[in-house]
Design a protein around this motif. Structure first.
Motif, mmCIF file in Angstrom:
data_model
loop_
_atom_site.group_PDB
_atom_site.id
_atom_site.type_symbol
_atom_site.label_atom_id
_atom_site.label_comp_id
_atom_site.label_asym_id
_atom_site.label_seq_id
_atom_site.Cartn_x
_atom_site.Cartn_y
_atom_site.Cartn_z
ATOM 1 N N UNK A 1 37.690 35.114 35.042
ATOM 2 C CA UNK A 1 38.201 36.305 35.690
ATOM 3 C C UNK A 1 38.359 37.492 34.752
ATOM 4 N N UNK A 2 38.253 37.279 33.455
ATOM 5 C CA UNK A 2 38.273 38.443 32.565
ATOM 6 C C UNK A 2 37.042 39.304 32.847
ATOM 7 N N UNK A 3 35.941 38.674 33.248
ATOM 8 C CA UNK A 3 34.747 39.436 33.629
ATOM 9 C C UNK A 3 34.987 40.206 34.925
ATOM 10 N N UNK A 4 35.711 39.609 35.862
ATOM 11 C CA UNK A 4 36.056 40.319 37.102
ATOM 12 C C UNK A 4 36.934 41.525 36.789
ATOM 13 N N UNK A 5 37.858 41.352 35.863
ATOM 14 C CA UNK A 5 38.719 42.472 35.492
ATOM 15 C C UNK A 5 37.887 43.549 34.818
ATOM 16 N N UNK A 6 36.876 43.142 34.082
ATOM 17 C CA UNK A 6 35.981 44.130 33.481
ATOM 18 C C UNK A 6 35.313 44.966 34.578
ATOM 19 N N UNK A 7 34.896 44.317 35.676
ATOM 20 C CA UNK A 7 34.341 45.064 36.810
ATOM 21 C C UNK A 7 35.369 46.059 37.337
ATOM 22 N N UNK A 8 36.607 45.629 37.355
ATOM 23 C CA UNK A 8 37.694 46.504 37.783
ATOM 24 C C UNK A 8 37.814 47.702 36.837
ATOM 25 N N UNK A 9 37.620 47.452 35.560
ATOM 26 C CA UNK A 9 37.683 48.525 34.563
ATOM 27 C C UNK A 9 36.622 49.583 34.854
ATOM 28 N N UNK A 10 35.414 49.160 35.158
ATOM 29 C CA UNK A 10 34.342 50.110 35.459
ATOM 30 C C UNK A 10 34.744 50.986 36.643
ATOM 31 N N UNK A 11 35.312 50.373 37.671
ATOM 32 C CA UNK A 11 35.785 51.153 38.819
ATOM 33 C C UNK A 11 36.905 52.101 38.397
ATOM 34 N N UNK A 12 37.801 51.614 37.557
ATOM 35 C CA UNK A 12 38.933 52.425 37.120
ATOM 36 C C UNK A 12 38.484 53.639 36.321
ATOM 37 N N UNK A 13 37.450 53.463 35.512
ATOM 38 C CA UNK A 13 36.944 54.587 34.733
ATOM 39 C C UNK A 13 36.486 55.692 35.679
#
Length: 109
Positions: free
Chosen positions: A28-40
């Motif tokens: 799920x750290x990879x899923x959170x990374x996807x979240x980071x891209x959206x957050x940016x």
């Protein structure tokens, strides 16, 4: 923008569930990374926060350090950004983006 907000909400729900299960941390750290891209795309403060969440699950996730560094640089947190870029280079010594970001960050400082 609405698309990123939708993805962000969906990933937050997925991640909230995943964080309760310790064995899924790395996945799920990879899923959170996807979240980071959206957050940016939504704002750098949210991206910085999401990178911290990703790293709490997997402290060796170089992409989260890299994106966190970019977010911090955009927020005017040059020293913290530089630390993130140096950490990426410890984990991935040949990472070209981290080298470029670190050099640019040093020029700004």
């Amino acid at each position: 923008m609405a698309e990123y907000q939708e993805i962000h909400r969906s990933l937050e729900i997925t991640i909230g569930t995943a964080c309760a299960v310790a064995q899924l941390k790395e996945r799920y750290s990879a899923k959170i990374y996807d979240l980071v891209i959206c957050s940016i795309n939504l704002g750098y403060a949210a991206a910085e926060n999401d990178c911290c969440t990703s790293l709490a699950l997997n402290y060796k996730y170089a992409k989260a350090y890299l994106r966190g560094g970019v977010a911090r640089k955009c927020l005017g947190k040059g020293e913290e950004a530089g630390e993130d870029f140096r950490t990426v280079l410890k984990l991935e010594p040949t990472n070209k983006q981290a080298k470029t970001e670190l050099n640019e960050n040093l020029e700004i400082s």
